[in-house]
Enzyme design. Structure first.
Site, mmCIF file in Angstrom:
data_model
loop_
_atom_site.group_PDB
_atom_site.id
_atom_site.type_symbol
_atom_site.label_atom_id
_atom_site.label_comp_id
_atom_site.label_asym_id
_atom_site.label_seq_id
_atom_site.Cartn_x
_atom_site.Cartn_y
_atom_site.Cartn_z
ATOM 1 N N GLU A 1 2.626 3.234 34.271
ATOM 2 C CA GLU A 1 3.863 3.305 33.469
ATOM 3 C C GLU A 1 5.100 2.908 34.276
ATOM 4 O OE1 GLU A 1 6.553 6.274 30.656
ATOM 5 O OE2 GLU A 1 4.949 7.128 31.853
ATOM 6 N N LYS B 1 1.615 1.663 29.998
ATOM 7 C CA LYS B 1 2.624 2.279 29.135
ATOM 8 C C LYS B 1 3.964 1.648 29.488
ATOM 9 C CE LYS B 1 4.553 6.656 27.497
ATOM 10 N NZ LYS B 1 4.379 8.122 27.381
#
Length: 295
Positions: free
Chosen positions: A176, A213
């Site tokens: 992420e 993400k």
């Protein structure tokens, strides 16, 4: 490795619920739920209250595998129980929802336009504990604030370095590297980020996969190349400060990108609501996010 979970994460319809607010973000999450700081006296009460909030969300009929693929948990949530079961077991056994654990320790100070992750000194210990609690994968967050090539290269390198250690333990990492939605050169940052991610993905062995993400990009369909990459299990989007209405509208412009929302998912819920009002409010949120995730 649970192959049923792997298959569901790769091909299932739905989104990932982010229920992983940590110590620093918990007061804000509770305030959004109608519980202000003067309503608890210490950290223990705060974490008890946020677990009660998460429990109410997870046990709601609206929190269903018909719409939700997985849920990201804070470590304390993993170590607690829901209806007499460890949280991860409750999610998978009772709900059919895959449990994922947040493993990062927060962000370092900004340098070269980015915030790397703080060192995770006890990562091996965390991962072994995650496996003992039947966790499927992990999640860790960095932040990109400027289109600085050196900084973004460092962010991606750190994410994949730790990701490889997670893969070695038999867990699937969510990489992420968030791009700040308020960044003045967000589009430029996303171009550098995609290039760096692709370079690392191309070096992964054939039998390894990661999840990504990412902030919802400026250019429609910009992450299609990542979504279709053979080393990527799933690409999910964070809401990043957008409201649910904004997040859902933006997500619909990116086929194949699914949601992993936190604040946008819980928006509108309040601890004073009756079960009927609570469940109907959550159901509306879940269905809106789901519809945007299956475009």
């Amino acid at each position: 490795m649970n192959m049923e979970q792997v298959q569901r994460m790769r091909q299932g319809k739905g989104f990932i619920a982010a229920l992983d607010q940590s110590g620093g973000s918990t007061p804000k999450a509770l305030a959004g739920y109608g519980i202000e700081k003067d309503q608890y006296k210490d950290e223990k009460e705060m974490f008890d209250l946020v677990h009660a909030m998460r429990t109410r969300v997870m046990t709601s009929p609206a929190f269903s595998s018909d719409y939700i693929l997985a849920a990201i948990l804070f470590q304390q949530t993993m170590e607690r129980e829901v209806e007499g079961l460890p949280t991860a077991d409750y999610l998978w056994q009772k709900k059919g929802i895959i449990p994922i654990l947040k493993v990062d320790k927060g962000l370092a100070e900004e340098k070269n336009g980015v915030q790397l992750m703080k060192p995770i000194d006890n990562l091996d210990e965390i991962l072994e504990k995650a496996k003992s609690y039947n966790i499927f994968g992990t999640k860790m967050r960095s932040v990109i604030k400027k289109a600085d090539e050196e900084g973004i290269r460092e962010v991606v390198a750190q994410q994949f370095e730790i990701g490889k250690r997670i893969l070695e333990k038999g867990l699937f990492p969510i990489i992420e590297p968030e791009v700040d939605i308020r960044s003045s050169d967000k589009k430029e940052s996303e171009a550098i980020l995609k290039r760096e991610i692709l370079a690392h993905l191309d070096k992964l062995p054939e039998d390894e996969m990661v999840m990504l993400k990412l902030s919802i990009p400026e250019e429609d369909g910009f992450y299609t190349e990542l979504i279709e990459h053979p080393r990527v299990m799933r690409v999910v989007a964070l809401s990043g400060g957008y409201s649910r209405e904004e997040s859902v509208a933006l997500l619909k412009r990116h086929p194949g990108l699914i949601a992993s929302f936190s604040r946008a998912l819980l928006e509108g819920l309040n601890h004073t609501y009756s079960d009927v009002r609570f469940n109907s409010t959550l159901e509306r949120s879940v269905k809106e996010i789901y519809e945007a995730s299956i475009v």
